[in-house]
Scaffold this motif. Structure first.
Motif, PDB file in Angstrom:
ATOM      1  N   ALA A   1       0.852  -1.190   0.000  1.00 56.03           N
ATOM      2  CA  ALA A   1       0.000   0.000   0.000  1.00 56.03           C
ATOM      3  C   ALA A   1       0.885   1.237   0.000  1.00 56.03           C
ATOM      4  N   ILE A   2       0.532   2.188  -0.853  1.00 50.07           N
ATOM      5  CA  ILE A   2       1.260   3.447  -0.954  1.00 50.07           C
ATOM      6  C   ILE A   2       0.339   4.561  -0.464  1.00 50.07           C
ATOM      7  N   PHE A   3       0.818   5.343   0.483  1.00 46.49           N
ATOM      8  CA  PHE A   3       0.035   6.437   1.056  1.00 46.49           C
ATOM      9  C   PHE A   3       0.630   7.786   0.684  1.00 46.49           C
ATOM     10  N   ASP A   4      -0.208   8.675   0.188  1.00 47.07           N
ATOM     11  CA  ASP A   4       0.121  10.090   0.174  1.00 47.07           C
ATOM     12  C   ASP A   4       0.144  10.567   1.631  1.00 47.07           C
ATOM     13  N   MET A   5       0.897  11.631   1.909  1.00 47.62           N
ATOM     14  CA  MET A   5       0.899  12.140   3.287  1.00 47.62           C
ATOM     15  C   MET A   5      -0.081  13.286   3.474  1.00 47.62           C
ATOM     16  N   ASP A   6       0.169  14.420   2.802  1.00 49.83           N
ATOM     17  CA  ASP A   6      -0.646  15.613   3.031  1.00 49.83           C
ATOM     18  C   ASP A   6      -2.055  15.442   2.493  1.00 49.83           C
ATOM     19  N   GLY A   7      -3.031  15.503   3.391  1.00 53.58           N
ATOM     20  CA  GLY A   7      -4.426  15.366   2.988  1.00 53.58           C
ATOM     21  C   GLY A   7      -4.942  13.949   3.051  1.00 53.58           C
ATOM     22  N   THR A   8      -4.040  12.969   3.183  1.00 56.22           N
ATOM     23  CA  THR A   8      -4.448  11.564   3.264  1.00 56.22           C
ATOM     24  C   THR A   8      -4.137  11.001   4.646  1.00 56.22           C
ATOM     25  N   LEU A   9      -2.858  11.026   5.030  1.00 58.23           N
ATOM     26  CA  LEU A   9      -2.485  10.619   6.380  1.00 58.23           C
ATOM     27  C   LEU A   9      -2.637  11.761   7.374  1.00 58.23           C
ATOM     28  N   THR A  10      -2.330  12.978   6.933  1.00 58.24           N
ATOM     29  CA  THR A  10      -2.342  14.122   7.835  1.00 58.24           C
ATOM     30  C   THR A  10      -3.243  15.236   7.311  1.00 58.24           C
ATOM     31  N   ASP A  11      -3.641  16.113   8.217  1.00 55.99           N
ATOM     32  CA  ASP A  11      -4.537  17.211   7.863  1.00 55.99           C
ATOM     33  C   ASP A  11      -3.750  18.445   7.425  1.00 55.99           C
ATOM     34  N   SER A  12      -2.739  18.249   6.619  1.00 53.76           N
ATOM     35  CA  SER A  12      -1.746  19.294   6.363  1.00 53.76           C
ATOM     36  C   SER A  12      -1.828  19.956   4.997  1.00 53.76           C
ATOM     37  N   MET A  13      -2.829  19.638   4.190  1.00 49.50           N
ATOM     38  CA  MET A  13      -2.873  20.234   2.856  1.00 49.50           C
ATOM     39  C   MET A  13      -2.982  21.753   2.910  1.00 49.50           C
ATOM     40  N   TYR A  14      -3.581  22.279   3.964  1.00 47.55           N
ATOM     41  CA  TYR A  14      -3.748  23.729   4.051  1.00 47.55           C
ATOM     42  C   TYR A  14      -2.392  24.438   4.027  1.00 47.55           C
ATOM     43  N   ILE A  15      -1.352  23.760   4.543  1.00 43.04           N
ATOM     44  CA  ILE A  15      -0.028  24.381   4.570  1.00 43.04           C
ATOM     45  C   ILE A  15       0.433  24.693   3.155  1.00 43.04           C
ATOM     46  N   TRP A  16       0.254  23.715   2.266  1.00 48.94           N
ATOM     47  CA  TRP A  16       0.738  23.889   0.892  1.00 48.94           C
ATOM     48  C   TRP A  16      -0.159  24.831   0.106  1.00 48.94           C
ATOM     49  N   ASP A  17      -1.390  25.020   0.579  1.00 49.98           N
ATOM     50  CA  ASP A  17      -2.271  25.994  -0.056  1.00 49.98           C
ATOM     51  C   ASP A  17      -1.838  27.425   0.237  1.00 49.98           C
ATOM     52  N   ILE A  18      -1.167  27.635   1.380  1.00 53.79           N
ATOM     53  CA  ILE A  18      -0.781  28.992   1.756  1.00 53.79           C
ATOM     54  C   ILE A  18       0.724  29.241   1.686  1.00 53.79           C
ATOM     55  N   ALA A  19       1.526  28.167   1.628  1.00 56.63           N
ATOM     56  CA  ALA A  19       2.978  28.330   1.752  1.00 56.63           C
ATOM     57  C   ALA A  19       3.583  29.123   0.601  1.00 56.63           C
ATOM     58  N   GLY A  20       3.164  28.829  -0.625  1.00 55.59           N
ATOM     59  CA  GLY A  20       3.718  29.541  -1.769  1.00 55.59           C
ATOM     60  C   GLY A  20       3.432  31.030  -1.700  1.00 55.59           C
ATOM     61  N   GLU A  21       2.195  31.376  -1.358  1.00 55.96           N
ATOM     62  CA  GLU A  21       1.818  32.780  -1.242  1.00 55.96           C
ATOM     63  C   GLU A  21       2.615  33.460  -0.130  1.00 55.96           C
ATOM     64  N   THR A  22       2.734  32.771   1.008  1.00 55.06           N
ATOM     65  CA  THR A  22       3.454  33.343   2.143  1.00 55.06           C
ATOM     66  C   THR A  22       4.912  33.594   1.799  1.00 55.06           C
ATOM     67  N   TYR A  23       5.530  32.628   1.124  1.00 53.77           N
ATOM     68  CA  TYR A  23       6.938  32.783   0.768  1.00 53.77           C
ATOM     69  C   TYR A  23       7.138  33.931  -0.217  1.00 53.77           C
ATOM     70  N   LEU A  24       6.314  33.997  -1.265  1.00 51.61           N
ATOM     71  CA  LEU A  24       6.472  35.060  -2.251  1.00 51.61           C
ATOM     72  C   LEU A  24       6.275  36.438  -1.626  1.00 51.61           C
ATOM     73  N   LYS A  25       5.307  36.553  -0.732  1.00 56.44           N
ATOM     74  CA  LYS A  25       5.080  37.842  -0.055  1.00 56.44           C
ATOM     75  C   LYS A  25       6.294  38.227   0.791  1.00 56.44           C
ATOM     76  N   SER A  26       6.937  37.197   1.397  1.00 57.81           N
ATOM     77  CA  SER A  26       8.131  37.483   2.201  1.00 57.81           C
ATOM     78  C   SER A  26       9.279  37.978   1.331  1.00 57.81           C
ATOM     79  N   CYS A  27       9.207  37.694   0.021  1.00 63.52           N
ATOM     80  CA  CYS A  27      10.221  38.152  -0.932  1.00 63.52           C
ATOM     81  C   CYS A  27       9.806  39.449  -1.622  1.00 63.52           C
ATOM     82  N   GLY A  28       8.689  40.029  -1.176  1.00 67.06           N
ATOM     83  CA  GLY A  28       8.214  41.277  -1.755  1.00 67.06           C
ATOM     84  C   GLY A  28       7.476  41.104  -3.067  1.00 67.06           C
ATOM     85  N   LYS A  29       7.004  39.895  -3.360  1.00 65.24           N
ATOM     86  CA  LYS A  29       6.301  39.624  -4.610  1.00 65.24           C
ATOM     87  C   LYS A  29       4.792  39.446  -4.347  1.00 65.24           C
TER      88      LYS A  29
END
Length: 223
Positions: free
Chosen positions: A11-39
């Motif tokens: 059995a192969i498991f995805d982690m984010d959103g399947t094993l853990t409730d962590s998909m929200y992190i990846w939904d906001i991480a890109g935006e957060t990082y770009l804003k930290s770079c002034g973009k």
């Protein structure tokens, strides 16, 4: 694309959103990082990033936002954004532990196939006390491709010495489910709030679809 499976070896498991409730992190991480770079992130950034590996995301940041940092530097900055959430707030989704215990008792070997960086995967699975259940961890970075390609699943199956016909894939995301199903795997789709809008597209692609891992019925598989 519903498939039959006559013997379950792995059995192969995805982690984010399947094993853990962590998909929200990846939904906001890109935006957060770009804003930290002034973009200013584009409105469709989340959809752009979902099928990409982290290395591909870093390249997108360089090409579309003109970041001068190296890919390695971008990845380091991106990882800093998400590590705090993984260290403190991420939890197992309901039904994970009973399912892992059941598969272990039945002699099913288990692996994780994920877009997340290996160090984060090990950290969060260890903190949540499920790391020992998995014989292998394969990341999209390991294979150099996102989950719009089946390489990450194929390598996990190869490492477990299992065939596609004997391997179950547990996934929540539409693009990943599409890939795994098209590649010949028996896919069990797992609902996640981040993919709720795609549920009608996801269900026909899956051999089984679960609103929660708590709903898994072992009688539906030859375990």
């Amino acid at each position: 694309m519903r498939k039959e499976i006559h013997e379950v070896k792995a059995a192969i498991f995805d982690m984010d959103g399947t094993l853990t409730d962590s998909m929200y992190i990846w939904d906001i991480a890109g935006e957060t990082y770009l804003k930290s770079c002034g973009k200013t992130p584009s409105p469709n950034l989340r959809e752009q990033l979902r099928p990409l590996s982290l290395e591909q995301a870093a390249q997108l940041f360089r090409e579309e936002y003109g970041l001068q940092q190296s890919t390695k530097e971008i990845l380091q900055g991106f990882n800093r954004v998400v590590k705090h959430e993984y260290r403190t707030n991420v939890r197992l989704k309901p039904g994970v532990l009973p399912l892992l215990n059941l598969l272990k008792e039945k002699g099913v070997e288990m692996a994780v196939a994920t877009s997340s960086p290996r160090e984060i995967v090990i950290m969060v699975l260890d903190r949540l006390q499920i790391l020992p259940y998995f014989s292998h961890i394969v990341t999209c970075g390991d294979v150099g491709a996102g989950k719009d390609h089946p390489d990450v699943y194929d390598r996990a199956a190869d490492q477990m010495e299992s065939t596609k016909e004997s391997t179950i894939v547990f996934e929540d995301a539409l693009h990943a489910i599409t890939t795994a199903s098209s590649a010949g795997y028996y896919v069990i789709g797992v609902y996640d709030t981040s993919e709720g809008i795609n549920e009608e597209k996801i269900i026909p692609l899956c051999s089984q679809y679960l609103k929660s891992l708590e709903d898994f019925d072992p009688r539906t598989l030859p375990l």
